[in-house]
Design a protein around this motif. Structure first.
Motif, PDB file in Angstrom:
ATOM      1  N   GLY A 174      14.698  68.126  26.031  1.00  0.00           N
ATOM      2  CA  GLY A 174      15.834  68.652  25.291  1.00  0.00           C
ATOM      3  C   GLY A 174      16.419  69.944  25.820  1.00  0.00           C
ATOM      4  N   VAL A 175      15.879  70.482  26.915  1.00  0.00           N
ATOM      5  CA  VAL A 175      16.396  71.747  27.441  1.00  0.00           C
ATOM      6  C   VAL A 175      17.068  71.581  28.801  1.00  0.00           C
ATOM      7  CG1 VAL A 175      14.707  73.103  26.167  1.00  0.00           C
ATOM      8  CG2 VAL A 175      14.214  72.435  28.527  1.00  0.00           C
ATOM      9  N   ARG A 176      17.017  70.365  29.358  1.00  0.00           N
ATOM     10  CA  ARG A 176      17.712  70.097  30.621  1.00  0.00           C
ATOM     11  C   ARG A 176      18.593  68.873  30.437  1.00  0.00           C
ATOM     12  NH1 ARG A 176      13.073  68.936  34.509  1.00  0.00           N
ATOM     13  NH2 ARG A 176      12.369  67.924  32.595  1.00  0.00           N
ATOM     14  N   ILE A 177      19.718  68.878  31.112  1.00  0.00           N
ATOM     15  CA  ILE A 177      20.683  67.799  30.962  1.00  0.00           C
ATOM     16  C   ILE A 177      21.229  67.432  32.338  1.00  0.00           C
ATOM     17  CG2 ILE A 177      22.608  69.388  30.523  1.00  0.00           C
ATOM     18  CD1 ILE A 177      23.712  67.300  28.549  1.00  0.00           C
ATOM     19  N   ALA A 178      21.322  66.132  32.601  1.00  0.00           N
ATOM     20  CA  ALA A 178      21.889  65.624  33.851  1.00  0.00           C
ATOM     21  C   ALA A 178      23.279  65.081  33.555  1.00  0.00           C
ATOM     22  CB  ALA A 178      20.997  64.531  34.437  1.00  0.00           C
ATOM     23  N   LEU A 179      24.240  65.470  34.372  1.00  0.00           N
ATOM     24  CA  LEU A 179      25.625  65.063  34.168  1.00  0.00           C
ATOM     25  C   LEU A 179      26.213  64.554  35.479  1.00  0.00           C
ATOM     26  CD1 LEU A 179      26.861  68.241  32.239  1.00  0.00           C
ATOM     27  CD2 LEU A 179      26.231  66.057  31.202  1.00  0.00           C
ATOM     28  N   LEU A 180      27.025  63.515  35.382  1.00  0.00           N
ATOM     29  CA  LEU A 180      27.875  63.138  36.499  1.00  0.00           C
ATOM     30  C   LEU A 180      29.233  63.766  36.233  1.00  0.00           C
ATOM     31  CD1 LEU A 180      27.062  59.391  37.295  1.00  0.00           C
ATOM     32  CD2 LEU A 180      26.076  61.477  38.258  1.00  0.00           C
ATOM     33  N   VAL A 181      29.634  64.674  37.102  1.00  0.00           N
ATOM     34  CA  VAL A 181      30.867  65.428  36.912  1.00  0.00           C
ATOM     35  C   VAL A 181      31.860  65.044  38.003  1.00  0.00           C
ATOM     36  CG1 VAL A 181      31.890  67.722  36.783  1.00  0.00           C
ATOM     37  CG2 VAL A 181      29.605  67.334  35.854  1.00  0.00           C
ATOM     38  N   GLU A 182      33.033  64.595  37.581  1.00  0.00           N
ATOM     39  CA  GLU A 182      34.094  64.263  38.529  1.00  0.00           C
ATOM     40  C   GLU A 182      34.993  65.476  38.724  1.00  0.00           C
ATOM     41  OE1 GLU A 182      37.740  61.983  37.525  1.00  0.00           O
ATOM     42  OE2 GLU A 182      36.840  60.430  38.797  1.00  0.00           O
ATOM     43  N   GLN A 183      35.134  65.882  39.947  1.00  0.00           N
ATOM     44  CA  GLN A 183      35.963  67.038  40.255  1.00  0.00           C
ATOM     45  C   GLN A 183      36.570  66.850  41.637  1.00  0.00           C
ATOM     46  OE1 GLN A 183      33.961  70.617  39.299  1.00  0.00           O
ATOM     47  NE2 GLN A 183      35.808  71.844  39.242  1.00  0.00           N
ATOM     48  N   ASP A 184      37.860  67.107  41.746  1.00  0.00           N
ATOM     49  CA  ASP A 184      38.579  66.964  43.011  1.00  0.00           C
ATOM     50  C   ASP A 184      38.412  65.564  43.602  1.00  0.00           C
ATOM     51  OD1 ASP A 184      39.359  69.643  42.846  1.00  0.00           O
ATOM     52  OD2 ASP A 184      37.538  70.324  43.851  1.00  0.00           O
ATOM     53  N   GLY A 185      38.380  64.565  42.731  1.00  0.00           N
ATOM     54  CA  GLY A 185      38.319  63.188  43.190  1.00  0.00           C
ATOM     55  C   GLY A 185      36.944  62.692  43.567  1.00  0.00           C
ATOM     56  N   LYS A 186      35.900  63.527  43.426  1.00  0.00           N
ATOM     57  CA  LYS A 186      34.536  63.120  43.767  1.00  0.00           C
ATOM     58  C   LYS A 186      33.627  63.325  42.569  1.00  0.00           C
ATOM     59  CE  LYS A 186      34.941  64.193  48.710  1.00  0.00           C
ATOM     60  NZ  LYS A 186      34.354  64.953  49.844  1.00  0.00           N
ATOM     61  N   THR A 187      32.605  62.478  42.475  1.00  0.00           N
ATOM     62  CA  THR A 187      31.667  62.559  41.366  1.00  0.00           C
ATOM     63  C   THR A 187      30.303  62.996  41.885  1.00  0.00           C
ATOM     64  OG1 THR A 187      32.819  60.795  40.193  1.00  0.00           O
ATOM     65  CG2 THR A 187      30.586  61.307  39.468  1.00  0.00           C
ATOM     66  N   GLY A 188      29.784  64.073  41.352  1.00  0.00           N
ATOM     67  CA  GLY A 188      28.503  64.591  41.796  1.00  0.00           C
ATOM     68  C   GLY A 188      27.535  64.748  40.643  1.00  0.00           C
ATOM     69  N   LEU A 189      26.246  64.764  40.965  1.00  0.00           N
ATOM     70  CA  LEU A 189      25.191  64.943  39.973  1.00  0.00           C
ATOM     71  C   LEU A 189      24.912  66.425  39.782  1.00  0.00           C
ATOM     72  CD1 LEU A 189      22.925  63.833  38.151  1.00  0.00           C
ATOM     73  CD2 LEU A 189      21.466  63.679  40.196  1.00  0.00           C
ATOM     74  N   ARG A 190      24.932  66.871  38.525  1.00  0.00           N
ATOM     75  CA  ARG A 190      24.658  68.262  38.185  1.00  0.00           C
ATOM     76  C   ARG A 190      23.554  68.326  37.133  1.00  0.00           C
ATOM     77  NH1 ARG A 190      27.564  68.219  41.922  1.00  0.00           N
ATOM     78  NH2 ARG A 190      29.610  69.214  42.204  1.00  0.00           N
ATOM     79  N   ILE A 191      22.725  69.346  37.235  1.00  0.00           N
ATOM     80  CA  ILE A 191      21.681  69.594  36.245  1.00  0.00           C
ATOM     81  C   ILE A 191      21.968  70.925  35.581  1.00  0.00           C
ATOM     82  CG2 ILE A 191      19.201  69.767  35.811  1.00  0.00           C
ATOM     83  CD1 ILE A 191      20.025  67.097  36.979  1.00  0.00           C
ATOM     84  N   GLY A 192      21.954  70.953  34.260  1.00  0.00           N
ATOM     85  CA  GLY A 192      22.237  72.181  33.537  1.00  0.00           C
ATOM     86  C   GLY A 192      21.156  72.506  32.518  1.00  0.00           C
TER      87      GLY A 192
END
Length: 592
Positions: free
Chosen positions: A458-476
């Motif tokens: 519950g303290v880490r989250i994985a997101l697929l973020v689309e930015q500038d036409g590309k989708t990348g994996l981010r951990i927050g």
């Protein structure tokens, strides 16, 4: 050593575990280039305390150089080039070199890995050492300005360093006065520890006692009192033949209470357990600063009771069938059946779903992606439309598949380009709360979330973020607070977890590991594991599938992987090939 035959080159790669490089001290009257080459070679060798590496430095530089402060990893290792000398070698009193290369990552003083693709360039200075007349180093070339920390190639880095999960307790787990407190889950904090061929257990425990990495620190805590260290002089920790490990601590821990002591021992148990496999550790005993008196003893059962895995033991795998309803299948059987309650009745067609970790509740997104529904998975339970809708005009720009965390809360992302947002619902039935982001998501409003998966802790989250036409994996990091009695949540310090890939699907697959589908620039689609810190484990890409659109893995790494490919819903147990479960289906998930 062979006494005959031709010499053969040896590639010191991760696939050659027998290869070891032993550091050698400088030779007498070595030239500046030889001194620099010898120093760089020691950084790739068996020199755990860098005592041999310091012999290449001037006395002053040897005192100030801190190899633990930073490790820079280069694609092909540092390439030295001679800077134009003012005088000829015979008369020069100093020499300058430049180290160049392409950096791929750094390891900071916390042992934390950080992907970092950039050009590396650093100047190195050598001088003739002036010591006691007739002394060993008098008149010898030595390095007066060494590189910052350690610099080495990626191949040597993979040979010398190992990824280790340190474990700390999740913070802010309290939910309210009306609920029973629950044990705080342990959160994996991946770091890299040096060891040839394996990191010494004492070094790993030292890293644990130093505290969490700066990125994870705001959302976790350690049960060890401040300034707790190993007892002075402790250089080795080795389990006995009964798999019992005794860990002597300094005086900071002498007066701790037994309950707290066992929580400390649990942190050590889970941190070291993977490193000591296949035999493992069955018992951890913490000792007082005298090195003999016992503080507490904790076995495997006690450790798991104090820090239960928030991912639990899933009973089923789930997916959306050809009738657009939620179905389940046992973990080792291809037989499927619908789930109980209206969520599985088909009265509302779904395109994606998520199941709570306790497998009592499910959430589904309507077939057109506009609405979120929540219902209990028990006979006769109704289906409630949650107060979450998307107003995007295109179906593929509406609600992404939802996700449950280990606290029993629900998360869902709205992909609407005009109003991208991440929403949190208390217990899945509360009022939706919009989650805030810091500026790293895009201060000018750029970027939208295509997929969300919250870790069981519950303290880490994985997101697929689309930015500038590309989708990348981010951990927050997930930060929780209240204001005026209302919950406030934010996701901070998003960092890349697969920086070289454009990722199209992902799932948590362990304490600090994720399963991703994507491709590198100019490459083909691949499925592989990545670490949450952005590094790649020493595991090859998984056997290929065609047209993979979704994957599901459990944070219990023993369970099979599930995917949706152009062949249908497929499943793969460890060491086996992919096997078809059903030809028609979509959106496979484990609870979470």
């Amino acid at each position: 050593m062979p006494s005959s035959g031709e010499p053969e080159p040896v590639d010191a790669s991760p696939n050659e575990p027998r290869v070891r490089v032993f550091a050698a001290p400088p030779k007498d009257n070595a030239k500046p280039g030889e001194i620099l080459d010898g120093f760089l070679e020691t950084l790739t060798g068996d020199d755990p305390d860098y005592s041999i590496a310091r012999k290449y430095l001037t006395a002053e530089a040897a005192k100030s150089w801190n190899p633990e402060s930073l490790t820079t990893v280069l694609e092909d290792g540092p390439k030295p080039s001679l800077l134009s000398p003012v005088q000829e070698l015979e008369t020069a009193e100093s020499y300058g070199f430049e180290l160049d290369g392409n950096a791929v990552a750094t390891i900071d003083a916390d042992h934390a890995y950080q992907p970092e693709a950039k050009r590396y360039s650093e100047s190195i200075q050598l001088v003739k050492e002036r010591g006691k007349a007739g002394g060993k180093t008098d008149g010898q070339w030595r390095i007066s300005k060494p590189p910052v920390g350690v610099v080495l190639g990626e191949t040597d880095f993979r040979r010398l360093y190992e990824s280790v999960n340190k474990y700390y307790y999740a913070s802010n787990m309290a939910r309210g006065d009306d609920e029973q407190p629950q044990p705080a889950p342990l959160v994996a904090d991946p770091v890299y520890v040096r060891g040839d061929p394996e990191p010494p257990l004492a070094d790993v425990v030292k890293a644990l006692l130093d505290g969490p990495t700066s990125w994870l620190d705001p959302v976790v805590s350690s049960r060890f009192p401040s300034d707790t260290t190993l007892r002075k002089g402790t250089k080795e920790l080795t389990p006995d033949d009964q798999k019992r490990l005794r860990v002597p601590l300094n005086s900071k821990a002498d007066n701790i209470k037994p309950d707290l002591c066992k929580k400390m021992a649990a942190q050590i148990y889970f941190t070291l357990n993977d490193l000591t496999k296949p035999s493992g550790i069955e018992q951890v005993e913490l000792l007082r600063s005298d090195g003999e008196s016992s503080l507490c003893v904790l076995d495997e059962g006690g450790a798991k009771a104090l820090a239960p895995n928030p991912a639990g033991q899933p009973g089923y795998q789930y997916f959306i069938d050809k009738k657009h309803q939620l179905v389940r299948m046992p973990k080792s059987s291809p037989v499927t059946d619908t789930v109980d309650g209206a969520i599985g009745s088909g009265e509302q067609e779904l395109r994606s779903a998520a199941v709570s970790r306790d497998e009592e509740w499910a959430a589904g997104v309507s077939r057109d992606g506009s609405s979120l529904f929540v219902g209990a998975m028990r006979e006769g339970a109704s289906l409630d439309k949650a107060k979450v809708t998307s107003k995007a005009s295109k179906e593929d720009e509406r609600l992404a598949p939802p996700s449950w965390d280990g606290r029993g809360d629900l998360w869902v992302a709205d992909q609407d380009p005009k109003n991208p947002r991440l929403l949190w619902l208390d217990k899945g039935r509360g009022e939706p709360v919009e989650v805030a982001f810091d500026r790293q998501l895009g201060a000018d409003g750029e970027g939208r979330i295509k997929a969300v998966r919250v870790a069981a802790d519950g303290v880490r989250i994985a997101l697929l973020v689309e930015q500038d036409g590309k989708t990348g994996l981010r951990i927050g990091r997930v930060l929780r607070s209240t204001s005026g009695g209302k919950p406030e949540l934010s996701v901070t310090e998003l960092r890349p977890a697969a920086p070289k890939m454009e990722v199209t699907a992902m799932s948590w697959a362990g304490g600090s590991r994720l399963l991703v589908v994507g491709k590198e620039a100019g490459g083909v689609q691949q499925m592989r594991f990545v670490q949450s810190d952005g590094s790649l484990p020493d595991e090859p890409a998984l056997p290929g599938l065609n047209g993979v659109t979704a994957v599901a893995a459990s944070e219990n790494e023993q369970l099979a992987l599930v995917a949706h490919s152009e062949d249908g819903i497929v499943r793969r147990a460890e060491g086996e090939d992919w096997k078809l479960v059903v030809k028609e289906g979509a959106a496979p998930v484990y609870p979470g």
